[in-house]
Scaffold this motif. Structure first.
Motif, PDB file in Angstrom:
ATOM      1  N   GLY A  74       0.801  -1.225   0.000  1.00 13.94           N
ATOM      2  CA  GLY A  74       0.000   0.000   0.000  1.00 13.94           C
ATOM      3  C   GLY A  74       0.821   1.256   0.000  1.00 13.94           C
ATOM      4  N   GLY A  75       2.123   1.138  -0.185  1.00 15.71           N
ATOM      5  CA  GLY A  75       3.010   2.288  -0.164  1.00 15.71           C
ATOM      6  C   GLY A  75       3.719   2.409   1.167  1.00 15.71           C
ATOM      7  N   GLY A  76       4.837   3.062   1.142  1.00 17.21           N
ATOM      8  CA  GLY A  76       5.611   3.246   2.357  1.00 17.21           C
ATOM      9  C   GLY A  76       6.472   2.029   2.649  1.00 17.21           C
ATOM     10  N   THR A  77       7.143   2.073   3.754  1.00 16.74           N
ATOM     11  CA  THR A  77       8.051   0.980   4.162  1.00 16.74           C
ATOM     12  C   THR A  77       7.862   0.689   5.645  1.00 16.74           C
ATOM     13  OG1 THR A  77       9.855   2.502   4.701  1.00 16.74           O
ATOM     14  CG2 THR A  77       9.770   1.636   2.448  1.00 16.74           C
ATOM     15  N   ALA A  86       1.209  -7.067   7.934  1.00 15.92           N
ATOM     16  CA  ALA A  86       2.093  -7.238   6.780  1.00 15.92           C
ATOM     17  C   ALA A  86       3.337  -8.025   7.165  1.00 15.92           C
ATOM     18  CB  ALA A  86       2.482  -5.869   6.217  1.00 15.92           C
ATOM     19  N   ARG A  87       3.880  -7.708   8.342  1.00 15.17           N
ATOM     20  CA  ARG A  87       5.073  -8.417   8.795  1.00 15.17           C
ATOM     21  C   ARG A  87       4.742  -9.885   9.087  1.00 15.17           C
ATOM     22  NH1 ARG A  87       6.276  -4.994  12.502  1.00 15.17           N
ATOM     23  NH2 ARG A  87       7.684  -3.725  11.225  1.00 15.17           N
TER      24      ARG A  87
END
Length: 931
Positions: A273-276, A398-399
């Protein structure tokens, strides 16, 4: 559904490195394949861990040793409760936790309730948010302002990040029963004062919890101690914790590996979704009720890593691909390979689901999105197979998905191998990757990860034992595609072709209800490593239908009660793991049947140990073996089994060693089966026994030629003592010269037994302790035409003793079997028993000799005053024979001399004289020698 299993941790010695693995531990077989952890240790780690608890959403950290994200005993980690046996908690990263009530007291006529709640066993970085039930509180100073029902100073809260006397809240210290000695040293806690209000606390005491930032930990990269949620630093802190962790010293930590792992954890990973976000973080509660092993197994899930102990140091690997730079091929192997190419359906899965602790769900256990693969599911016959994988220290969806996907892809890397390598593998550590090239297995620079490493020092070489599991960079690639794993560079053998086995038939005898039966034995073997089982059948060659000898993984098959002399047709085939069968191999075998004689005994040896002979041999493998018989002849050459005396009548199976008095001559050994059949050939060993130093012949008795003693069923023929016949001369039918056998006995009528008492006895004159020995010389006299019967005759010597004068009215002991040894007696008498098991065989004794030997000994005394005259000396123990007396004088004068008279076995008389021949008094010592 595949059951979740906590990963194993293995600690080893300096020459061994094996992973403490996590991140992916699933089932025992999966652990063995993915992380190559020894299965026995895997089982042990589960057995030693606390019993898994029931699932509890948002439970206590690592779930009590295997209970998913649930806390021990089903209590959520966000619940505060009162317990007398509460365990200490370690909080790492940032999470929401409850605590333990350690003190409750009311004041103001029960208007105020005072509470002390301990949250952690260590200093906290900070309190972020405090909750009553699931409502977040807003504080102004120490007073709650929101929700409003707790306002108006109804609730006073004093968070304490580190307990000490100086940090005790003043309001708490003002209470009568809480003093400055109640420091709660180094613990994180809250003091809460509640004012009773029915509207505020309509459901009673609320559950009190808090979001806190946990323990401050050391960072070897900066050499500073500060709060961090880096999993590598958290694990290092737990390892070095001397109170609740493993207590490792700084010297036992491989900081280079922990720094590398910490850097990997902080790498930025792009989000869909963008970003890190950082690759791995650690946020949760470690409960000290669990074993350190169980805690570490769960803690390692946060970075999908492995922990291992090697060369005296703990090292850590984070879940990231290591690009290999070294290739090993056939020249690097010191042994053959053990290759596992697949896991069972039970341990294989194509989808993963589970829970993580989600801040978005108030730090309760929450399902993360399932990780699935249509490609893997298609390979599994479109059967969806789940693995349940909970991640108790991961707080981001996500992780969690990224870790789960690594586990899923790693599971499909199914090839593992085990081998001994040459020293070219010494350079590696657990977690390193290496490329393997092996033409037979179809590997060309195939990438494997080293999961176990051990240095072996053999007699001839030093080798490195390694276990490796295949891996790929795409396992750790968040954008990896499943198709990449369907094209591994491996060429496997044809599973539908397997060669026929080889057949080696034989037969043997077995005892059933004490009856020997013939058994057909079929040994099979295969040159193919893929042969898992064999099927064997047999039949008589005259029959048409085969009988099954079985299907099994063993290599020996039997058919009992087969026909002696019959010829059997045999066929066998191999079966692989897929059930594919080879063609039949065939063979034939003719059954030998019962053996007429016992097998000859091999490796017979005699070792003289002191005065004993230690006889040993290789145990016979005859199924019908009954016992062994041992004989001895005094001859060192020309001796035979038939001409030897039995010294041990029966040595039962399976014994293959016996002790007997040592005698010069030849020892013989034969086996005897249950049918009475002896070995065709006797094993023999010649022994030369040195005379025992200090033994002297005191007396002997020898009878030969005439044998004038008392004979019972014995006769003297040609100067030899033999068994008599049982028939008179004129009672036998036939002509005199037509009969075979002994004169007067006709055809084969030798008596089965007889006795001979020695004509004389041995008298030592008084009671002595002496060694007795005897020699019997005889042959087996046979009237058989051809070969004499083996061992048909024997001679046994018996002895009787007395301590009385044998010329008077002595009391003799009963006769007993003679053995070479020590006797205490004055007189000895002997007799022999002659036996025969064949009516045409008799022992023919040429000489009987008995000897009594006594050791050389001394009698002595010192500092004896002779007096001015004859001094009579009496020995403490009389000799049988006195050999010498020596005298030493301490105060002899010039011209002095002495004379010894009346010297005998019991003593002597000595007189000292001066130069004037007058008797004088002298001080002297003496030593007398004799036996």
């Amino acid at each position: 559904m595949a059951a979740a299993v906590i990963p194993a941790i293995v600690a080893t010695f300096a020459t061994t490195a094996t992973a403490y693995v996590t991140g992916a531990a699933i089932t025992a077989a999966f652990i063995a394949k993915t992380f190559v952890v020894n299965l026995a240790l895997t089982a042990a780690s589960q057995a030693l861990a606390p019993r898994p608890s029931l699932r509890s959403i948002g439970g206590g950290g690592n779930g009590g040793g295997g209970g998913g994200v649930g806390g021990s005993g089903g209590q959520s980690k966000t619940v505060t409760a009162r317990a007398s046996n509460a365990t200490r908690k370690l909080i790492y990263g940032e999470t929401r936790v409850g605590g333990t009530f350690i003190w409750m007291e009311t004041s103001g006529n029960d208007q105020y309730l005072h509470l002390v709640i301990v949250l952690s066993a260590h200093e906290l970085e900070s309190f972020t948010t405090i909750y009553f039930n699931d409502e977040a509180l807003t504080l102004s100073g120490n007073n709650v302002t929101s929700p409003s029902k707790y306002g108006n100073q109804r609730v006073f809260i004093a968070p304490v990040t580190v307990g000490s006397a100086a940090n005790i809240p003043a309001t708490l210290l003002a209470q009568t029963n809480w003093t400055s000695n109640h420091k709660l040293t180094d613990q994180g806690y809250m003091y809460v004062r509640l004012q009773f209000n029915q509207n505020a606390f309509e459901q009673g005491l609320p559950n009190i919890s808090a979001i806190v930032k946990g323990r401050k930990i050391y960072d070897p990269r900066t050499t500073s101690t500060a709060w961090s949620d880096n999993p590598a630093l958290v694990i290092r802190d737990y390892l070095t914790d001397t109170t609740y962790g493993l207590g490792a010293t700084a010297a036992e930590i491989d900081d280079a590996s922990f720094i590398a792992a910490a850097n990997i954890c902080e790498e930025s990973v792009a989000l869909a979704g963008g970003g890190t976000q950082e690759r791995y973080t650690f946020n949760g509660v470690v409960d000290t009720q669990n074993t350190p092993r169980s805690n570490l197994e769960q803690m390692l899930t946060a970075l999908n890593g492995s922990l291992y102990y090697s060369n005296g140091k703990w090292s850590l690997r984070a879940g990231a691909y290591v690009t290999p730079t070294v290739t090993l091929d056939e020249d690097d192997f010191a042994s053959g390979l053990t290759v596992t190419t697949a896991v069972t359906a039970r341990d294989s899965f194509n989808a993963i689901k589970g829970q993580f602790i989600s801040p978005a769900s108030d730090y309760q256990g929450t399902d993360y999105p399932e990780i699935t693969s249509s490609t893997f599911q298609s390979e599994d016959n479109n059967e969806r197979r789940y693995l349940t994988l909970d991640l108790p220290f991961t707080d981001n969806a996500a992780r969690a998905q990224r870790i789960a996907k690594q586990i899923l892809y790693k599971n499909r890397q199914e090839i593992s191998l085990r081998a001994k390598f040459k020293m070219s593998a010494f350079q590696f550590e657990v977690g390193d990757t290496v490329m393997i090239t092996n033409a037979r297995l179809g590997f060309t620079q195939k990438v494997f990860e080293i999961v176990s490493w051990k240095l072996n020092f053999g007699a001839d070489e030093v080798t490195v034992d390694c276990e490796l599991a295949e891996t790929s960079s795409t396992v750790y690639d968040w954008n990896a595609e499943e198709a990449d794993f369907a094209q591994d560079n491996t060429t496997l053998p044809d599973p539908f072709t397997i060669p026929a086995p080889t057949i080696t038939p034989s037969d043997t005898l077995e005892l059933f209800n004490q009856q020997a039966i013939s058994v057909l034995v079929v040994d099979v073997a295969s040159t193919s490593v893929y042969a898992r089982q064999f099927e064997v059948e047999a039949k008589l060659s005259t029959e048409t239908i085969y009988k099954s000898l079985g299907i099994g993984s063993g290599q020996r098959f039997t058919l009992t009660n087969v026909k002696a002399g019959g010829t059997y047709d045999i066929r066998a085939r191999s079966i692989n793991a897929l059930g594919i069968k080879s063609d039949f191999a065939t063979s034939t075998h003719t059954i030998v049947g019962q053996a007429a004689a016992a097998s000859d005994v091999t490796n017979f040896s005699v070792n003289v140990v002191g005065s004993n002979a230690d006889l040993s041999w290789t145990a016979s493998i005859d199924q019908d073996l009954s016992h062994y018989v041992i004989r001895h002849s005094p001859l060192t050459s020309g001796a035979t089994f038939n001409n030897a005396q039995t010294v041990v009548k029966k040595v039962p199976r399976p014994t293959n060693t016996v002790m007997t008095p040592a005698k010069t001559g030849t020892y013989f050994l034969k086996a005897v089966n249950k049918f009475g059949g002896q070995s065709a050939n006797a094993a023999s060993s010649v022994v030369l026994v040195d005379d025992v130093s200090g033994l002297n012949l005191a007396n002997s008795l020898s009878e030969h030629t005439d044998f004038t003693g008392t004979k019972t069923t014995c006769v003297v023929v040609d100067d030899t003592l033999r068994l008599d016949t049982t028939n008179l001369f004129d009672s036998v039918a036939g002509n005199f010269d037509s009969a075979t056998g002994l004169f007067g006995g006709g055809t084969g009528f030798v008596a089965s037994s007889g006795t001979y008492d020695f004509a004389n006895y041995i008298d030592l004159g008084q009671v002595f302790t002496a060694q007795a020995d005897a020699t019997l010389k005889f042959t087996q006299f046979s009237q058989h035409t051809g070969t004499p019967a083996s061992g048909a005759t024997d001679v046994d010597l018996f002895v009787s003793t007395t301590q009385d004068n044998p010329a008077g009215s002595p009391s003799w002991t009963a006769y007993r079997q003679f053995v070479v040894g020590t006797y205490t007696a004055r007189a000895f008498r002997f007799k022999i028993n002659l036996t025969s098991t064949d009516s045409q065989e008799t022992p023919a004794i040429s000489e009987l000799t008995a000897e009594i030997k006594m050791p050389t000994r001394t009698e002595s005394d010192n500092d004896i005053q002779s007096g001015a005259g004859a001094k009579a000396i009496t020995f403490g123990s009389a000799f049988k024979q006195l050999r010498a007396v020596s005298v030493s004088v301490g105060d002899m004068q010039s011209g002095d001399y002495y004379g010894i008279t009346s010297k005998s076995a019991s003593g002597f008389t000595i007189t000292f004289y001066n130069s004037s021949n007058a008797a004088v008094d002298r001080l002297f010592d003496y030593v007398a020698t004799g036996f």
